[in-house]
Design a protein around this motif. Structure first.
Motif, PDB file in Angstrom:
ATOM      1  N   VAL A   1      10.174  13.481  -6.779  1.00 46.43           N
ATOM      2  CA  VAL A   1       9.052  14.329  -6.337  1.00 46.43           C
ATOM      3  C   VAL A   1       8.881  14.206  -4.823  1.00 46.43           C
ATOM      4  O   VAL A   1       8.703  15.211  -4.122  1.00 46.43           O
ATOM      5  CB  VAL A   1       7.750  13.959  -7.084  1.00 46.43           C
ATOM      6  N   ARG A   2       8.955  12.974  -4.309  1.00 48.76           N
ATOM      7  CA  ARG A   2       8.859  12.759  -2.861  1.00 48.76           C
ATOM      8  C   ARG A   2       9.959  13.521  -2.134  1.00 48.76           C
ATOM      9  O   ARG A   2       9.711  14.200  -1.136  1.00 48.76           O
ATOM     10  CB  ARG A   2       8.974  11.264  -2.559  1.00 48.76           C
ATOM     11  N   ASP A   3      11.203  13.426  -2.633  1.00 45.75           N
ATOM     12  CA  ASP A   3      12.323  14.095  -1.975  1.00 45.75           C
ATOM     13  C   ASP A   3      12.170  15.613  -2.006  1.00 45.75           C
ATOM     14  O   ASP A   3      12.543  16.295  -1.045  1.00 45.75           O
ATOM     15  CB  ASP A   3      13.646  13.679  -2.623  1.00 45.75           C
ATOM     16  N   VAL A   4      11.633  16.143  -3.102  1.00 46.90           N
ATOM     17  CA  VAL A   4      11.380  17.586  -3.177  1.00 46.90           C
ATOM     18  C   VAL A   4      10.354  17.981  -2.122  1.00 46.90           C
ATOM     19  O   VAL A   4      10.541  18.953  -1.378  1.00 46.90           O
ATOM     20  CB  VAL A   4      10.903  17.991  -4.592  1.00 46.90           C
ATOM     21  N   LEU A   5       9.260  17.217  -2.029  1.00 46.06           N
ATOM     22  CA  LEU A   5       8.199  17.537  -1.064  1.00 46.06           C
ATOM     23  C   LEU A   5       8.669  17.405   0.383  1.00 46.06           C
ATOM     24  O   LEU A   5       8.219  18.147   1.261  1.00 46.06           O
ATOM     25  CB  LEU A   5       6.981  16.642  -1.304  1.00 46.06           C
ATOM     26  N   LEU A   6       9.587  16.467   0.633  1.00 41.98           N
ATOM     27  CA  LEU A   6      10.099  16.267   1.995  1.00 41.98           C
ATOM     28  C   LEU A   6      11.383  17.056   2.264  1.00 41.98           C
ATOM     29  O   LEU A   6      11.969  16.936   3.338  1.00 41.98           O
ATOM     30  CB  LEU A   6      10.381  14.770   2.234  1.00 41.98           C
ATOM     31  N   SER A   7      11.830  17.852   1.282  1.00 42.02           N
ATOM     32  CA  SER A   7      13.077  18.626   1.392  1.00 42.02           C
ATOM     33  C   SER A   7      14.260  17.735   1.742  1.00 42.02           C
ATOM     34  O   SER A   7      15.091  18.074   2.579  1.00 42.02           O
ATOM     35  CB  SER A   7      12.933  19.735   2.445  1.00 42.02           C
ATOM     36  N   ARG A   8      14.335  16.578   1.078  1.00 40.15           N
ATOM     37  CA  ARG A   8      15.439  15.624   1.294  1.00 40.15           C
ATOM     38  C   ARG A   8      16.540  15.885   0.291  1.00 40.15           C
ATOM     39  O   ARG A   8      16.292  15.935  -0.903  1.00 40.15           O
ATOM     40  CB  ARG A   8      14.922  14.197   1.078  1.00 40.15           C
ATOM     41  N   ARG A   9      17.758  16.042   0.756  1.00 40.03           N
ATOM     42  CA  ARG A   9      18.901  16.220  -0.124  1.00 40.03           C
ATOM     43  C   ARG A   9      20.044  15.358   0.365  1.00 40.03           C
ATOM     44  O   ARG A   9      20.182  15.182   1.576  1.00 40.03           O
ATOM     45  CB  ARG A   9      19.340  17.687  -0.162  1.00 40.03           C
ATOM     46  N   PRO A  10      20.911  14.875  -0.499  1.00 44.46           N
ATOM     47  CA  PRO A  10      20.793  14.911  -1.958  1.00 44.46           C
ATOM     48  C   PRO A  10      19.714  13.940  -2.437  1.00 44.46           C
ATOM     49  O   PRO A  10      19.310  13.048  -1.694  1.00 44.46           O
ATOM     50  CB  PRO A  10      22.180  14.461  -2.422  1.00 44.46           C
ATOM     51  N   PHE A  11      19.266  14.149  -3.670  1.00 44.54           N
ATOM     52  CA  PHE A  11      18.268  13.251  -4.234  1.00 44.54           C
ATOM     53  C   PHE A  11      18.812  11.833  -4.291  1.00 44.54           C
ATOM     54  O   PHE A  11      20.016  11.623  -4.390  1.00 44.54           O
ATOM     55  CB  PHE A  11      17.859  13.689  -5.643  1.00 44.54           C
TER      56      PHE A  11
END
Length: 195
Positions: free
Chosen positions: A41-51
């Protein structure tokens, strides 16, 4: 420390899956969501890829193996560990994930309050998803003992020590220790938030 946090949360997911009498597939899914839900969820909100869990396949394989052998592992560990030990591992996971989430948000140039909330989300959201998958009202909503509040305070301590330029290792250890101790104290003395 990261591996310990993932193990602690995956283990709590497997315990919940066992209570629900889920098969190995269900146990794997619940353990995976518990261990990586908050970070995802944090990575989605921060647009971090790859998970995070995509980058670190070894952790997924470890949880996969845990899920396959969960019935045997839990049978043995239930004799060795009591509820107190599980509370401690959960509190350690909460501390480590909350602090790491805050650190990652700071690296992404987020402001202080946003970084703190990202830390709290990283620390607590895996448990929320676990409870939703197991068809329960999430523990964070039904138990008035401070959980997210401990994470929130610990994240602010991390930010304060970061501002004071305390060495990162000591900062992580002190902030995590605060969350761990605060969580255990609130549980031991049954400290509850007002309704």
């Amino acid at each position: 420390m990261e591996a310990l946090a993932i193990f602690a949360y995956a283990f709590s997911g497997l315990i919940e899956a066992r209570k629900r009498r889920l098969d190995a597939v269900g146990a794997f899914l619940v353990a995976l969501v518990t261990a990586f839900g908050g970070g995802t969820v944090r990575d989605v909100l921060l647009s971090r890829r790859p998970f995070y869990w995509v980058e670190h396949q070894d952790y997924m394989l470890f949880i996969f193996a845990m899920a396959i052998f969960a019935p045997y592992v839990l049978r043995v560990t239930s004799r060795l560990f009591d509820q107190r030990a599980l509370l401690i591992t959960d509190a350690i996971g909460l501390g480590l994930f909350s602090v790491s989430g805050t650190s990652i948000a700071l690296d992404a140039q987020m402001p202080a309050f946003t970084a703190t909330m990202m830390g709290v989300i990283t620390g607590v959201f895996g448990g929320v998803l676990r409870d939703v998958l197991c068809n329960e009202i999430p523990l964070i909503l039904r138990d008035s003992r401070p959980y997210a509040v401990c994470a929130f305070a610990g994240c602010w301590i991390y930010l304060g020590l970061e501002h004071l330029q305390v060495d990162t290792i000591y900062n992580v250890l002190l902030s995590t220790a605060f969350i761990l101790i605060a969580r255990l104290i609130t549980f031991k003395f049954d400290i509850r938030l007002p309704h």
